[in-house]
Design a protein around this motif. Structure first.
Motif, PDB file in Angstrom:
ATOM      1  N   VAL A   1       0.862  -1.180   0.000  1.00 46.66           N
ATOM      2  CA  VAL A   1       0.000   0.000   0.000  1.00 46.66           C
ATOM      3  C   VAL A   1       0.898   1.228   0.000  1.00 46.66           C
ATOM      4  O   VAL A   1       1.889   1.291   0.731  1.00 46.66           O
ATOM      5  N   CYS A   2       0.582   2.182  -0.868  1.00 46.35           N
ATOM      6  CA  CYS A   2       1.317   3.449  -0.921  1.00 46.35           C
ATOM      7  C   CYS A   2       0.603   4.489  -0.063  1.00 46.35           C
ATOM      8  O   CYS A   2      -0.610   4.680  -0.193  1.00 46.35           O
ATOM      9  N   LEU A   3       1.369   5.155   0.776  1.00 48.07           N
ATOM     10  CA  LEU A   3       0.869   6.289   1.559  1.00 48.07           C
ATOM     11  C   LEU A   3       1.575   7.527   1.024  1.00 48.07           C
ATOM     12  O   LEU A   3       2.797   7.645   1.139  1.00 48.07           O
ATOM     13  N   GLU A   4       0.806   8.457   0.442  1.00 47.88           N
ATOM     14  CA  GLU A   4       1.382   9.494  -0.406  1.00 47.88           C
ATOM     15  C   GLU A   4       0.963  10.911   0.017  1.00 47.88           C
ATOM     16  O   GLU A   4      -0.095  11.396  -0.363  1.00 47.88           O
ATOM     17  N   PRO A   5       1.794  11.587   0.800  1.00 45.93           N
ATOM     18  CA  PRO A   5       1.523  12.996   1.104  1.00 45.93           C
ATOM     19  C   PRO A   5       1.985  13.885  -0.053  1.00 45.93           C
ATOM     20  O   PRO A   5       3.086  13.706  -0.579  1.00 45.93           O
ATOM     21  N   TRP A   6       1.129  14.827  -0.428  1.00 47.33           N
ATOM     22  CA  TRP A   6       1.395  15.642  -1.614  1.00 47.33           C
ATOM     23  C   TRP A   6       1.247  17.129  -1.316  1.00 47.33           C
ATOM     24  O   TRP A   6       0.304  17.556  -0.645  1.00 47.33           O
ATOM     25  N   CYS A   7       2.133  17.916  -1.864  1.00 50.66           N
ATOM     26  CA  CYS A   7       1.950  19.364  -2.016  1.00 50.66           C
ATOM     27  C   CYS A   7       1.692  19.603  -3.500  1.00 50.66           C
ATOM     28  O   CYS A   7       2.569  20.026  -4.252  1.00 50.66           O
ATOM     29  N   GLY A   8       0.499  19.292  -3.918  1.00 51.61           N
ATOM     30  CA  GLY A   8       0.120  19.341  -5.320  1.00 51.61           C
ATOM     31  C   GLY A   8      -0.822  18.195  -5.621  1.00 51.61           C
ATOM     32  O   GLY A   8      -0.976  17.270  -4.819  1.00 51.61           O
ATOM     33  N   ILE A   9      -1.459  18.258  -6.788  1.00 49.89           N
ATOM     34  CA  ILE A   9      -2.463  17.263  -7.141  1.00 49.89           C
ATOM     35  C   ILE A   9      -2.578  17.234  -8.667  1.00 49.89           C
ATOM     36  O   ILE A   9      -2.177  18.191  -9.351  1.00 49.89           O
ATOM     37  N   ALA A  10      -3.123  16.139  -9.193  1.00 45.41           N
ATOM     38  CA  ALA A  10      -3.337  16.043 -10.635  1.00 45.41           C
ATOM     39  C   ALA A  10      -4.279  17.138 -11.108  1.00 45.41           C
ATOM     40  O   ALA A  10      -5.075  17.694 -10.336  1.00 45.41           O
ATOM     41  N   ASP A  11      -4.214  17.457 -12.390  1.00 47.80           N
ATOM     42  CA  ASP A  11      -5.160  18.417 -12.975  1.00 47.80           C
ATOM     43  C   ASP A  11      -6.587  17.908 -12.821  1.00 47.80           C
ATOM     44  O   ASP A  11      -6.848  16.700 -12.844  1.00 47.80           O
TER      45      ASP A  11
END
Length: 290
Positions: A248-258
């Motif tokens: 399982v991937c745990l993915e914190p993002w500063c940004g997002i897909a269009d």
């Protein structure tokens, strides 16, 4: 591979993409990072920079000029230079070049630092704008954690993700092109936990905006072993696994897909970060195992 070790952990990092490839708990002998089996997904913990997710038509417009970038950007596919290291830490650097400027018109230094402290590994990202104009970028993590922790100990479905705050989760669905749809749907928790199943990811990643939580506990009730994932100041978060894969991937993002209705102007992209000339931007996450 670059090797780090302390009394609790052994860590291997691949210079290409400065990618975390192994995290072993020395007490239990458990390998917590997905082995990058290409049959399912051939990566283990890629960094997402200078975009997160996909762009509409794989392109964006900046100051009237169109550019093309692949999903999640290019940092994960480039070699990083090792700039400092001891037995407990290593720092890697990737900088803009003539090649990156063809697809991303900003000058930058991008650092990734791995630091061991007890049974915890922290990962620090630092973006420095070395250009003369403001810089626009996104940044995200994509670590894949092996589930189950031990063969024969528990099944994938025995694991859950426990959030440290009460969450009323709204999942933002993805289109077939990997773009964010315009309306979210509810995602129910059971006693504050999201139970893992292979079916959970049949419609791609779970994408969330503005989680209240700053940590997530990955654990099975059939074992004492656990993994605690800590993150802060990441306005978006993804949870994902490849079809039928044991991770399982745990993915914190500063940004997002269009979004599906985005006009492709980079300056108007949701979650885009602006960095003035000469300034730096830092974010970090950590994983503790026991």
């Amino acid at each position: 591979m670059i090797f780090l070790e302390n009394d609790s952990l052994k860590v291997w990092i691949k210079p290409k993409g400065a990618e975390l490839r192994s995290l072993v708990n020395k007490k239990t002998g458990i390998e917590h990072i997905w082995d990058a089996d290409p049959v399912f997904w051939g990566k283990s913990s890629p960094v997402l920079f200078p975009i997160v997710g996909g762009l509409k038509d794989s392109s964006y417009v900046y100051e009237g000029k169109s550019y093309t970038l692949p999903r999640h950007g290019f940092a994960r596919d480039n070699m990083f230079e090792q700039v400092s290291r001891d037995k407990n830490h290593a720092t890697f650097k990737f900088s803009s070049s003539d090649e990156t400027l063809k697809v991303y018109p900003f000058h930058f230094d991008f650092y990734i630092t791995y630091q061991l402290e007890g049974a915890s590994l922290s990962v620090l990202y630092k973006v420095v704008n070395i250009g003369k104009e403001k810089m626009l970028f996104s940044l995200g993590a994509h670590p894949a954690f092996a589930v189950p922790f031990e063969k024969g100990e528990a099944a994938y479905d025995d694991y859950s993700l426990a959030f440290d705050e009460d969450e009323n989760l709204k999942r933002w669905p993805l289109s077939a092109e990997g773009l964010i749809k315009t309306q979210p749907s509810d995602l129910s928790l059971e006693e504050g936990k999201l139970n893992l199943t292979k079916e959970l990811f049949e419609e791609d990643a779970l994408v969330f905006k503005s989680l209240k939580s700053e940590s997530i506990l990955l654990k099975s009730d059939k074992s004492e072993n656990y993994l605690k994932f800590t993150f802060k100041d990441f306005p978006f978060f993804g949870i994902w696994a490849a079809k039928n894969a044991n991770f399982v991937c745990l993915e914190p993002w500063c940004g997002i897909a269009d979004s599906v209705d985005h006009n492709q102007d980079l300056s108007q992209k949701e979650g885009i970060n602006e960095l003035a000339a000469g300034q730096s931007f830092e974010r970090s996450w950590a994983v503790e195992v026991g």
